[in-house]
Scaffold this active site. Structure first.
Site, PDB file in Angstrom:
ATOM      1  N   SER A 197       0.764  -1.219   0.044  1.00 15.70           N
ATOM      2  CA  SER A 197      -0.040   0.058   0.057  1.00 15.70           C
ATOM      3  C   SER A 197       0.930   1.329  -0.008  1.00 15.70           C
ATOM      4  CB  SER A 197      -1.002  -0.042   1.289  1.00 15.70           C
ATOM      5  OG  SER A 197      -1.649   1.090   1.357  1.00 15.70           O
ATOM      6  N   GLY A 198       0.621   2.358  -0.839  1.00 11.37           N
ATOM      7  CA  GLY A 198       1.323   3.273  -1.088  1.00 11.37           C
ATOM      8  C   GLY A 198       1.531   4.431   0.180  1.00 11.37           C
ATOM      9  N   CYS A 320      -6.311   1.512  11.893  1.00 11.53           N
ATOM     10  CA  CYS A 320      -7.377   0.993  10.823  1.00 11.53           C
ATOM     11  C   CYS A 320      -8.409   0.443  11.594  1.00 11.53           C
ATOM     12  CB  CYS A 320      -6.537  -0.060  10.210  1.00 11.53           C
ATOM     13  SG  CYS A 320      -5.122   0.513   9.632  1.00 11.53           S
TER      14      CYS A 320
HETATM   15  N1  PLP Z   1      -2.581  -4.457   5.873  1.00 13.87           N
HETATM   16  C1  PLP Z   1      -2.178  -3.867   6.947  1.00 13.87           C
HETATM   17  C2  PLP Z   1      -1.155  -4.785   7.731  1.00 13.87           C
HETATM   18  C3  PLP Z   1      -2.033  -2.792   7.241  1.00 13.87           C
HETATM   19  O1  PLP Z   1      -1.307  -1.962   8.464  1.00 13.87           O
HETATM   20  C4  PLP Z   1      -3.217  -1.700   6.797  1.00 13.87           C
HETATM   21  C5  PLP Z   1      -3.561  -0.398   7.157  1.00 13.87           C
HETATM   22  O2  PLP Z   1      -2.879   0.138   8.195  1.00 13.87           O
HETATM   23  C6  PLP Z   1      -3.877  -2.259   5.819  1.00 13.87           C
HETATM   24  C7  PLP Z   1      -3.708  -3.678   5.617  1.00 13.87           C
HETATM   25  C8  PLP Z   1      -4.877  -1.488   4.856  1.00 13.87           C
HETATM   26  O3  PLP Z   1      -4.210  -0.585   3.992  1.00 13.87           O
HETATM   27  P1  PLP Z   1      -4.959   0.465   3.152  1.00 13.87           P
HETATM   28  O4  PLP Z   1      -4.932   1.568   4.405  1.00 13.87           O
HETATM   29  O5  PLP Z   1      -4.002   0.612   2.279  1.00 13.87           O
HETATM   30  O6  PLP Z   1      -6.240   0.077   3.077  1.00 13.87           O
END
Ligand code: PLP
Length: 377
Positions: A197-198, A320
């Site tokens: 993820s960017g 998140c």
């Molecule tokens: N996976 C992990 C381990 C993460 O830490 C995160 C975001 O914190 C994601 C997936 C989700 O990524 P995005 O925010 O780009 O959707």
């Protein structure tokens, strides 16, 4: 202000923004258009794909641009599971990001899958024997994160791949937190799919990439114009893709070996000065920039507020799981008491800390924890 929340997100790097700028302005074409402007956008997209493939050690055709980590995880898990399942069984862990946990839940609820969720030890690591035992003849995918977003523990992905491949099962890894910090070469790791993820690396929010090995069938989640070789329809985010490629190259080139020392100095200083502090996650097999703790007798959220008043920005766990008051599922899986899990605070460092900043952070942590402990008593 000292920003110690790079696992939540990072600022867009100047070089990244400069690389993106032309594709947001004069060179704004749609890569599917059959004129010069479109061709220029298509060339930029192809170049970005090639540069990402070079970092990942894969073919350009194996890179699918996505809107970020959540989409990448969903596409990998649902896409591989639904395309040509050996059966309806998935192996994962209890400490995955919600994007993985919920994608698996969706397959259970709507497609009759069963999911084995492997526990972890007190340091947050999966047991390799349990991986082998969990794989069944109908297992269609193993998905285990490369490094945990809350406690930073790094899983033995290469060994997990060896076990799964021996039994003929493909492996996906969520490398959202590992990207820019750990080796991402998919040939060395052996994984069949990998999410990045960017916005964790100095590119904007809302762009990411999924590596999927060419021979792995993938059912798309987005249906439409057939972009990304039919694996992800929708007009491509050309500027985002250019930004992701640039950020990934810069982050990979500039992996800073001194970050581990900074992290360990911060850990030692906090454990040495803050009563009740305890490190969470593996002591050494952890992300270079992750220092995460519990502070007994506090509330993590209250410590965060105190820290912010003192100019330190960090997180109580995962940004998140926004708005959630529940104790972290990761810490509970590691065997922490729910009351102690509520006291978790995570510091994630991207750009190092000067000795003066290290002292400032340590003092602020000591004072914040003391202030909250007083309130709580
Ligand atoms: N996976 C992990 C381990 C993460 O830490 C995160 C975001 O914190 C994601 C997936 C989700 O990524 P995005 O925010 O780009 O959707």
């Amino acid at each position: 202000m000292i920003y110690l929340d790079s696992a939540a997100t990072t600022a867009v790097r100047r070089d990244v923004l400069e690389a993106m700028w032309p594709y947001l302005t004069g060179d704004f074409g749609n890569p599917s258009s059959h004129h010069g402007l479109g061709e220029s956008a298509a060339a930029a997209l192809a170049d970005a794909r090639g540069r990402i493939a070079a970092v990942l050690g894969c073919r350009a055709s194996e890179v699918v641009f996505t809107s970020g980590g959540t989409e990448g995880d969903n596409l990998a898990i649902k896409g591989i599971a639904l395309a040509s399942p050996r059966g309806r069984h998935i192996v994962t862990t209890t400490i995955e990001h919600q994007a993985v946990l919920e994608a698996c839940d969706y397959l259970v609820r709507f497609h009759g899958f069963e999911v084995a969720r492997l526990g972890v030890d007190a340091d947050g690591l999966v047991d390799l024997d349990e991986v082998a035992e969990a794989i069944r003849p109908d297992t269609t995918l193993v998905t285990v994160m490369y490094a945990n977003n809350e406690v930073g523990s790094i899983q033995p992905i290469g060994q997990i791949v060896a076990i799964a491949h021996e039994l003929g099962v493909p492996v996906h890894t969520d490398a959202v937190q590992a990207a820019g910090a750990l080796d991402l070469d998919v040939t060395r790791l052996g994984v069949d799919a990998m999410t990045i993820s960017g916005h964790k690396l100095g590119a904007p929010k809302g762009v990411g990439a999924l590596f999927v090995r060419g021979r792995i069938p993938l059912e798309p989640l987005m249906h439409g114009g057939g972009q990304e070789r039919g694996r992800r329809s929708g007009t491509e985010n050309v500027a985002g893709a250019v930004g992701l490629a640039t950020a990934l190259e810069l982050a990979t080139r500039a992996i800073d070996p001194s970050l581990v020392q900074t992290r360990d100095r911060l850990i030692a200083a906090v454990l040495g000065t803050v009563p009740g502090a305890r490190l969470t996650g593996h002591p050494s097999a952890r992300l270079p920039g992750n220092a995460s703790f519990t502070f007994a007798g506090t509330s993590g959220e209250a410590v965060l507020l105190e820290l912010e008043r003192r100019g330190i920005l960090c997180s109580s766990g995962s940004a998140c799981a926004a708005g959630s008051d529940e104790p972290s599922h990761v810490l509970l899986a590691m065997g922490l008491d729910p009351a102690l899990a509520q006291t978790a605070v995570r510091f994630t460092i991207a750009d190092g800390l000067s000795p003066a900043e290290l002292d400032e952070v340590t003092d602020a942590v000591r004072d914040s924890v003391a202030a909250v402990q007083q309130l709580t008593w």
